[in-house]
Design a protein around this motif. Sequence first.
Motif, PDB file in Angstrom:
ATOM      1  N   VAL A  94      20.396  -5.851  -7.221  1.00 48.58           N
ATOM      2  CA  VAL A  94      19.517  -4.976  -6.526  1.00 48.58           C
ATOM      3  C   VAL A  94      18.250  -4.538  -7.495  1.00 48.58           C
ATOM      4  CG1 VAL A  94      18.986  -3.008  -5.172  1.00 48.58           C
ATOM      5  CG2 VAL A  94      21.266  -4.231  -5.021  1.00 48.58           C
ATOM      6  N   ARG A  95      17.200  -5.143  -6.829  1.00 45.67           N
ATOM      7  CA  ARG A  95      15.785  -4.698  -7.788  1.00 45.67           C
ATOM      8  C   ARG A  95      15.202  -3.840  -6.752  1.00 45.67           C
ATOM      9  NH1 ARG A  95      11.164  -8.601  -8.573  1.00 45.67           N
ATOM     10  NH2 ARG A  95      12.313 -10.132  -7.224  1.00 45.67           N
ATOM     11  N   ILE A  96      14.709  -2.748  -7.188  1.00 52.14           N
ATOM     12  CA  ILE A  96      13.651  -1.771  -6.770  1.00 52.14           C
ATOM     13  C   ILE A  96      12.235  -1.809  -7.175  1.00 52.14           C
ATOM     14  CG2 ILE A  96      13.292   0.646  -6.183  1.00 52.14           C
ATOM     15  CD1 ILE A  96      16.470   1.044  -6.381  1.00 52.14           C
ATOM     16  N   ILE A  97      11.328  -2.306  -6.424  1.00 53.30           N
ATOM     17  CA  ILE A  97       9.915  -2.491  -6.834  1.00 53.30           C
ATOM     18  C   ILE A  97       9.068  -1.582  -6.327  1.00 53.30           C
ATOM     19  CG2 ILE A  97      10.560  -4.768  -7.598  1.00 53.30           C
ATOM     20  CD1 ILE A  97       9.100  -5.786  -4.955  1.00 53.30           C
ATOM     21  N   ASP A  98       7.793  -1.406  -6.615  1.00 49.23           N
ATOM     22  CA  ASP A  98       6.692  -0.928  -6.062  1.00 49.23           C
ATOM     23  C   ASP A  98       5.486  -1.564  -5.916  1.00 49.23           C
ATOM     24  OD1 ASP A  98       4.515   1.118  -5.363  1.00 49.23           O
ATOM     25  OD2 ASP A  98       4.231   1.042  -7.392  1.00 49.23           O
ATOM     26  N   MET A  99       5.557  -2.353  -4.820  1.00 48.59           N
ATOM     27  CA  MET A  99       4.234  -3.400  -4.481  1.00 48.59           C
ATOM     28  C   MET A  99       3.640  -3.141  -3.340  1.00 48.59           C
ATOM     29  SD  MET A  99       4.514  -5.640  -7.174  1.00 48.59           S
ATOM     30  CE  MET A  99       3.690  -7.162  -6.384  1.00 48.59           C
ATOM     31  N   PRO A 100       2.670  -2.187  -3.420  1.00 44.96           N
ATOM     32  CA  PRO A 100       1.951  -1.843  -1.958  1.00 44.96           C
ATOM     33  C   PRO A 100       1.040  -2.960  -1.704  1.00 44.96           C
ATOM     34  CG  PRO A 100       0.976  -0.668  -4.052  1.00 44.96           C
ATOM     35  CD  PRO A 100       2.233  -1.319  -4.373  1.00 44.96           C
ATOM     36  N   ASN A 101       0.594  -3.920  -2.595  1.00 43.74           N
ATOM     37  CA  ASN A 101      -0.132  -4.895  -2.211  1.00 43.74           C
ATOM     38  C   ASN A 101       0.417  -6.259  -2.505  1.00 43.74           C
ATOM     39  OD1 ASN A 101      -2.451  -3.613  -1.226  1.00 43.74           O
ATOM     40  ND2 ASN A 101      -2.845  -2.660  -3.542  1.00 43.74           N
ATOM     41  N   LEU A 102       0.672  -6.930  -1.820  1.00 46.99           N
ATOM     42  CA  LEU A 102       1.459  -8.478  -2.142  1.00 46.99           C
ATOM     43  C   LEU A 102       0.340  -9.383  -1.775  1.00 46.99           C
ATOM     44  CD1 LEU A 102       4.559  -7.381  -0.266  1.00 46.99           C
ATOM     45  CD2 LEU A 102       4.483  -8.179  -2.703  1.00 46.99           C
ATOM     46  N   VAL A 103       0.284 -10.491  -2.759  1.00 52.09           N
ATOM     47  CA  VAL A 103      -0.785 -11.520  -2.698  1.00 52.09           C
ATOM     48  C   VAL A 103       0.113 -12.781  -2.481  1.00 52.09           C
ATOM     49  CG1 VAL A 103      -2.370 -13.018  -3.894  1.00 52.09           C
ATOM     50  CG2 VAL A 103      -2.176 -10.218  -4.540  1.00 52.09           C
ATOM     51  N   GLY A 104      -0.330 -13.701  -1.568  1.00 54.62           N
ATOM     52  CA  GLY A 104       0.417 -14.726  -1.050  1.00 54.62           C
ATOM     53  C   GLY A 104      -0.562 -15.961  -0.825  1.00 54.62           C
ATOM     54  N   VAL A 105      -0.076 -17.132  -0.769  1.00 49.59           N
ATOM     55  CA  VAL A 105      -0.647 -18.454  -0.324  1.00 49.59           C
ATOM     56  C   VAL A 105       0.142 -19.088   0.698  1.00 49.59           C
ATOM     57  CG1 VAL A 105       0.406 -19.531  -2.288  1.00 49.59           C
ATOM     58  CG2 VAL A 105      -1.792 -20.428  -1.281  1.00 49.59           C
ATOM     59  N   HIS A 106      -0.901 -19.524   1.833  1.00 49.56           N
ATOM     60  CA  HIS A 106      -0.272 -20.494   2.767  1.00 49.56           C
ATOM     61  C   HIS A 106      -1.247 -21.501   3.339  1.00 49.56           C
ATOM     62  CE1 HIS A 106       2.032 -21.282   6.413  1.00 49.56           C
ATOM     63  NE2 HIS A 106       1.040 -21.133   7.185  1.00 49.56           N
ATOM     64  N   ASP A 107      -0.750 -22.630   3.233  1.00 53.90           N
ATOM     65  CA  ASP A 107      -1.595 -23.682   3.574  1.00 53.90           C
ATOM     66  C   ASP A 107      -3.038 -23.378   2.593  1.00 53.90           C
ATOM     67  OD1 ASP A 107       0.091 -24.769   5.233  1.00 53.90           O
ATOM     68  OD2 ASP A 107      -0.938 -24.147   7.078  1.00 53.90           O
ATOM     69  N   GLY A 108      -2.744 -23.233   1.646  1.00 56.45           N
ATOM     70  CA  GLY A 108      -4.048 -23.445   0.505  1.00 56.45           C
ATOM     71  C   GLY A 108      -4.894 -22.214   0.592  1.00 56.45           C
ATOM     72  N   GLU A 109      -4.420 -21.313   1.535  1.00 57.15           N
ATOM     73  CA  GLU A 109      -5.362 -19.876   2.034  1.00 57.15           C
ATOM     74  C   GLU A 109      -4.688 -18.874   1.075  1.00 57.15           C
ATOM     75  OE1 GLU A 109      -8.245 -19.647   3.164  1.00 57.15           O
ATOM     76  OE2 GLU A 109      -8.324 -21.884   3.253  1.00 57.15           O
ATOM     77  N   VAL A 110      -5.570 -17.743   0.588  1.00 59.64           N
ATOM     78  CA  VAL A 110      -5.011 -16.775  -0.180  1.00 59.64           C
ATOM     79  C   VAL A 110      -4.848 -15.732   0.914  1.00 59.64           C
ATOM     80  CG1 VAL A 110      -5.254 -14.982  -1.885  1.00 59.64           C
ATOM     81  CG2 VAL A 110      -5.884 -17.398  -2.426  1.00 59.64           C
ATOM     82  N   TYR A 111      -3.605 -14.904   0.732  1.00 58.15           N
ATOM     83  CA  TYR A 111      -3.542 -13.701   1.650  1.00 58.15           C
ATOM     84  C   TYR A 111      -3.280 -12.390   0.990  1.00 58.15           C
ATOM     85  CZ  TYR A 111      -3.049 -16.653   6.077  1.00 58.15           C
ATOM     86  OH  TYR A 111      -3.418 -17.694   7.107  1.00 58.15           O
ATOM     87  N   LEU A 112      -3.613 -11.402   1.636  1.00 56.10           N
ATOM     88  CA  LEU A 112      -3.169 -10.081   0.905  1.00 56.10           C
ATOM     89  C   LEU A 112      -2.371  -9.367   2.041  1.00 56.10           C
ATOM     90  CD1 LEU A 112      -3.488  -8.271  -1.228  1.00 56.10           C
ATOM     91  CD2 LEU A 112      -5.772  -7.264  -0.456  1.00 56.10           C
ATOM     92  N   GLN A 113      -1.246  -8.562   1.782  1.00 63.79           N
ATOM     93  CA  GLN A 113      -0.518  -7.751   2.702  1.00 63.79           C
ATOM     94  C   GLN A 113      -0.519  -6.573   1.951  1.00 63.79           C
ATOM     95  OE1 GLN A 113       3.250  -9.285   3.728  1.00 63.79           O
ATOM     96  NE2 GLN A 113       3.096  -8.353   5.938  1.00 63.79           N
ATOM     97  N   SER A 114      -1.046  -5.425   2.621  1.00 63.65           N
ATOM     98  CA  SER A 114      -1.346  -4.151   2.089  1.00 63.65           C
ATOM     99  C   SER A 114      -0.458  -2.848   2.745  1.00 63.65           C
ATOM    100  CB  SER A 114      -2.824  -3.755   1.716  1.00 63.65           C
ATOM    101  OG  SER A 114      -2.985  -2.468   1.159  1.00 63.65           O
TER     102      SER A 114
END
Length: 363
Positions: A230-250
């Motif tokens: 079990v890993r407990i993390i603090d990531m209010p902003n997640l950076v991703g990539v889909h079909d070559g495009e950069v995404y941000l989930q906040s």
Amino acid sequence: MKQKQWGIWLFTAALAALGVNAAEASVFPLPEHGNMVGTLHAVTTHRDDTLLDIGRFYDLGYNQVTKANPGVNPWLPGQASKVVIPAQYILPPKPWTGIVVDIPARRIYFFPSNDHVVYTYPVGVFLPGWKENLTTTQIIAKFKMPAWNVPKNIHAWFKQKFHMNIPWYWPPGPENPMGELAMETGLSGIFIHGTYHPWGVGMRASQGCFQMYPENVAQLFPMVPVGTPVRIIDMPNLVGVHDGEVYLQSYKPMDTYHKGVPILQRAAMQIKTFMNEHHIEQAIDWSKVRRVVSEHNTVALPIGVNSPSYQTLAAALPAKPYAYAPYGPSANGAAVPAPLQLAKPGDQEHLHVQVLFPDRKAD
């Protein structure tokens, strides 16, 4: 991505959204490329729906379904209101093994060792004034119909805050705050468990444990063996990539963990680091990044120059009617609710639900 290409993307996303069903809400195949799963889609309400009912049906917490639908009344969204279902997720940083709990996202991810999929569910996290350590532990025990021996600090907290002398011992049963299933972590007194207040899922509603909808913990419990990391993390902003495009989930950051670097600066550093590590060359719209971080609406959004705004993406989503009756008072407890019945248009005047809401803060 050019505007013409974004037009094709919007059309493709609209077609994909038409095929989404509830059975796909919790489990997704791991991506072959990138780090994103799921799909953004939308529904329309009937008169007696609440955002909490819709969110629960699609395995969303209170924070997600309300933040993704600003201006929509959570209790009375109204007849034929459009509700965005933010069921697209940027996965937490690797390793994708065992259980990962992202506290600001108020979500749990389970990566089974024998399958190339991820299960993800909303959770309730700790109340203001409490704190969970950011660490790695494991599941050390599992309990069906658990009892609860109330720790001294929690007993004292209820007495001070609510002037309540709660019992020192809660026997197994429908009124037990731990619900009907509980998984004990190696952290003292910290469990992943069900709850007798399911409408608090997605809120800050516990004294440290992670609370799940009864139906979600019932699905997760048999899949998780003792010894699961079990890993407990603090990531209010997640950076991703889909079909070559950069995404941000906040998600809304937790002040408990952010007393140094400003959250916008932290997000910018994450984006640059992610792009360098994945050898991505794309022009980023930093004004959009600023807006996404400040609004923290829980939706994974493209942040490249000329990428569409959330308003444009949401408007382009086709909305199918949400066709289910409310959960009803019987779903307010710790037991797994019965499958939802279809809501018949002729019965709408009879669809009324009383939700017993815990006296807890939403943020």
